[in-house]
Design a protein around this motif. Structure first.
Motif, short mmCIF file in Angstrom:
data_model
loop_
_atom_site.label_atom_id
_atom_site.label_comp_id
_atom_site.label_asym_id
_atom_site.label_seq_id
_atom_site.Cartn_x
_atom_site.Cartn_y
_atom_site.Cartn_z
N SER A 129 41.24 -15.19 35.68
CA SER A 129 41.49 -16.46 35.01
C SER A 129 40.72 -16.57 33.70
CB SER A 129 41.13 -17.62 35.93
OG SER A 129 39.77 -17.53 36.32
N LYS A 130 39.64 -15.82 33.57
CA LYS A 130 38.85 -15.81 32.34
C LYS A 130 39.35 -14.76 31.36
CE LYS A 130 34.70 -17.44 34.73
NZ LYS A 130 33.29 -17.13 35.09
N ASN A 131 40.56 -14.23 31.62
CA ASN A 131 41.20 -13.23 30.78
C ASN A 131 40.42 -11.92 30.71
OD1 ASN A 131 43.57 -12.67 29.38
ND2 ASN A 131 42.57 -12.91 27.40
N ARG A 132 39.66 -11.66 31.75
CA ARG A 132 38.95 -10.39 31.84
C ARG A 132 39.83 -9.41 32.60
NH1 ARG A 132 32.86 -12.49 33.50
NH2 ARG A 132 32.38 -13.50 31.51
N ARG A 133 40.05 -8.27 32.00
CA ARG A 133 40.97 -7.30 32.60
C ARG A 133 40.23 -6.06 33.06
NH1 ARG A 133 46.55 -5.89 29.65
NH2 ARG A 133 46.87 -8.04 30.33
N VAL A 134 40.57 -5.63 34.27
CA VAL A 134 40.07 -4.38 34.81
C VAL A 134 41.29 -3.50 35.10
CG1 VAL A 134 38.91 -3.25 36.74
CG2 VAL A 134 38.01 -5.39 35.82
N ILE A 135 41.25 -2.25 34.65
CA ILE A 135 42.36 -1.33 34.86
C ILE A 135 41.86 -0.08 35.57
CG2 ILE A 135 44.13 0.09 33.77
CD1 ILE A 135 44.28 -1.90 31.51
N MET A 136 42.49 0.23 36.68
CA MET A 136 42.19 1.47 37.41
C MET A 136 43.30 2.47 37.10
SD MET A 136 41.14 -0.15 41.09
CE MET A 136 39.80 -1.34 41.22
N VAL A 137 42.91 3.64 36.64
CA VAL A 137 43.88 4.65 36.20
C VAL A 137 43.73 5.91 37.05
CG1 VAL A 137 44.71 6.06 34.28
CG2 VAL A 137 43.79 3.76 33.83
N GLU A 138 44.86 6.45 37.47
CA GLU A 138 44.89 7.75 38.14
C GLU A 138 45.75 8.69 37.30
OE1 GLU A 138 46.53 9.97 42.20
OE2 GLU A 138 46.77 7.81 41.95
N ILE A 139 45.19 9.81 36.86
CA ILE A 139 45.96 10.80 36.13
C ILE A 139 46.61 11.73 37.14
CG2 ILE A 139 45.88 12.64 34.41
CD1 ILE A 139 45.17 9.86 33.31
N TYR A 140 47.93 11.82 37.11
CA TYR A 140 48.64 12.62 38.10
C TYR A 140 48.48 14.11 37.80
CZ TYR A 140 50.94 8.31 39.63
OH TYR A 140 51.20 7.06 40.11
N GLN A 141 48.22 14.87 38.84
CA GLN A 141 48.12 16.32 38.71
C GLN A 141 49.50 16.96 38.81
OE1 GLN A 141 44.37 18.08 40.63
NE2 GLN A 141 44.98 16.52 42.11
N HIS A 142 49.66 18.09 38.15
CA HIS A 142 50.90 18.86 38.28
C HIS A 142 50.75 19.93 39.36
CE1 HIS A 142 52.96 17.01 34.94
NE2 HIS A 142 51.88 17.15 34.20
N HIS A 143 49.55 20.47 39.47
CA HIS A 143 49.31 21.52 40.46
C HIS A 143 47.89 21.37 40.99
CE1 HIS A 143 53.08 23.44 39.42
NE2 HIS A 143 52.75 23.31 38.16
N LYS A 144 47.56 22.17 41.98
CA LYS A 144 46.24 22.08 42.60
C LYS A 144 45.16 22.56 41.63
CE LYS A 144 47.82 22.70 47.35
NZ LYS A 144 47.80 23.58 48.54
N GLY A 145 43.93 22.33 42.00
CA GLY A 145 42.79 22.72 41.19
C GLY A 145 41.58 21.90 41.56
N TYR A 146 41.86 20.65 41.95
CA TYR A 146 40.81 19.76 42.42
C TYR A 146 41.29 19.08 43.69
CZ TYR A 146 38.29 20.35 38.04
OH TYR A 146 37.60 20.88 36.99
N GLU A 147 40.35 18.64 44.49
CA GLU A 147 40.70 18.01 45.76
C GLU A 147 41.51 16.74 45.56
OE1 GLU A 147 38.44 16.06 49.66
OE2 GLU A 147 37.29 17.12 48.14
N ARG A 148 41.22 16.02 44.48
CA ARG A 148 41.92 14.77 44.21
C ARG A 148 42.15 14.60 42.72
NH1 ARG A 148 36.71 13.35 46.27
NH2 ARG A 148 37.67 12.92 48.28
N SER A 149 43.10 13.72 42.39
CA SER A 149 43.41 13.46 40.98
C SER A 149 42.27 12.70 40.31
CB SER A 149 44.69 12.63 40.87
OG SER A 149 45.78 13.31 41.43
N PRO A 150 42.13 12.84 38.98
CA PRO A 150 41.11 12.07 38.27
C PRO A 150 41.40 10.57 38.34
CG PRO A 150 41.90 13.87 36.91
CD PRO A 150 42.83 13.77 38.08
N HIS A 151 40.36 9.79 38.62
CA HIS A 151 40.45 8.33 38.61
C HIS A 151 39.35 7.78 37.71
CE1 HIS A 151 42.61 9.01 42.42
NE2 HIS A 151 43.09 7.80 42.28
#
Length: 198
Positions: A129-151
């Motif tokens: 309500s105070k116009n404060r914005r929080v954004i959670m981003v997940e970068i989708y992986q194309h192939h394996k390399g890490y246990e989970r996608s970057p967040h």
């Protein structure tokens, strides 16, 4: 290492949902997120919060595209995920409609957009309500390399330029969506069948 932390759990999301006056979500299917946050999302609608949810349109092209870039390559996996997501969206929409009829449109707005392509990231945006914005981003992986996608989590206090960047990305993507309704594109399987001439 800070970019490879575990994705936010339903309990992690709860306080952000509770404080938000505007909620914007984007992802391939968001099946798990929508399902686990279903009750909280409906409660926020009854509190007057506006919610926009953007996922891929259940077309043959989209399903093939997202499957090709995944390690499993399974179209059925994403078809099932979209089926579950659209089922929950339909339930949420019906409950929202019923509430509006009972309480004369006092609920917040609910809008669902279907993307004609697969996004390269998932996004959960919460504006208070105070116009404060929080954004959670997940970068989708194309192939394996890490246990989970970057967040990573962005807020106006520390990341104003990046908040504006991802907010603008969301709006541009939203402008390219097809509006969802209960009688339109309700099922990925139905949609694919129609495209194939069945």
């Amino acid at each position: 290492r800070d970019f490879f932390k575990k994705a936010p759990s339903p309990e992690d999301l709860k306080p952000y949902i509770q404080e938000a006056q505007y909620i914007d979500w984007c992802g391939v299917s968001l099946a798990t997120t929508i399902n686990q946050a279903f009750t909280d999302l409906f409660q926020k609608l009854t509190d007057g919060t506006d919610i926009r949810i953007m996922i891929i349109a259940p077309t043959k092209e989209n399903l093939q595209s997202v499957a090709k870039r995944s390690e499993s390559g399974s179209v059925k996996y994403y078809e099932d995920r979209l089926e579950a997501s659209l089922g929950d969206i339909q339930r949420l929409y019906r409950k929202w409609q019923e509430y509006n009829k009972t309480y004369k449109n006092k609920a917040g707005k609910l809008a669902i957009g279907l993307l004609p392509y697969t996004p390269s990231f998932g996004l959960l945006s919460f504006t208070s309500s105070k116009n404060r914005r929080v954004i959670m981003v997940e970068i989708y992986q194309h192939h394996k390399g890490y246990e989970r996608s970057p967040h990573f989590i962005l807020n106006h206090e520390n990341d104003e330029d990046w908040v504006e960047y991802f907010s603008t990305q969301f709006e541009e993507m939203w402008g390219r969506t097809t509006p969802w309704s209960p009688d339109r594109l309700a099922s990925p399987k139905t949609r694919v069948k129609k495209i194939n001439g069945g």
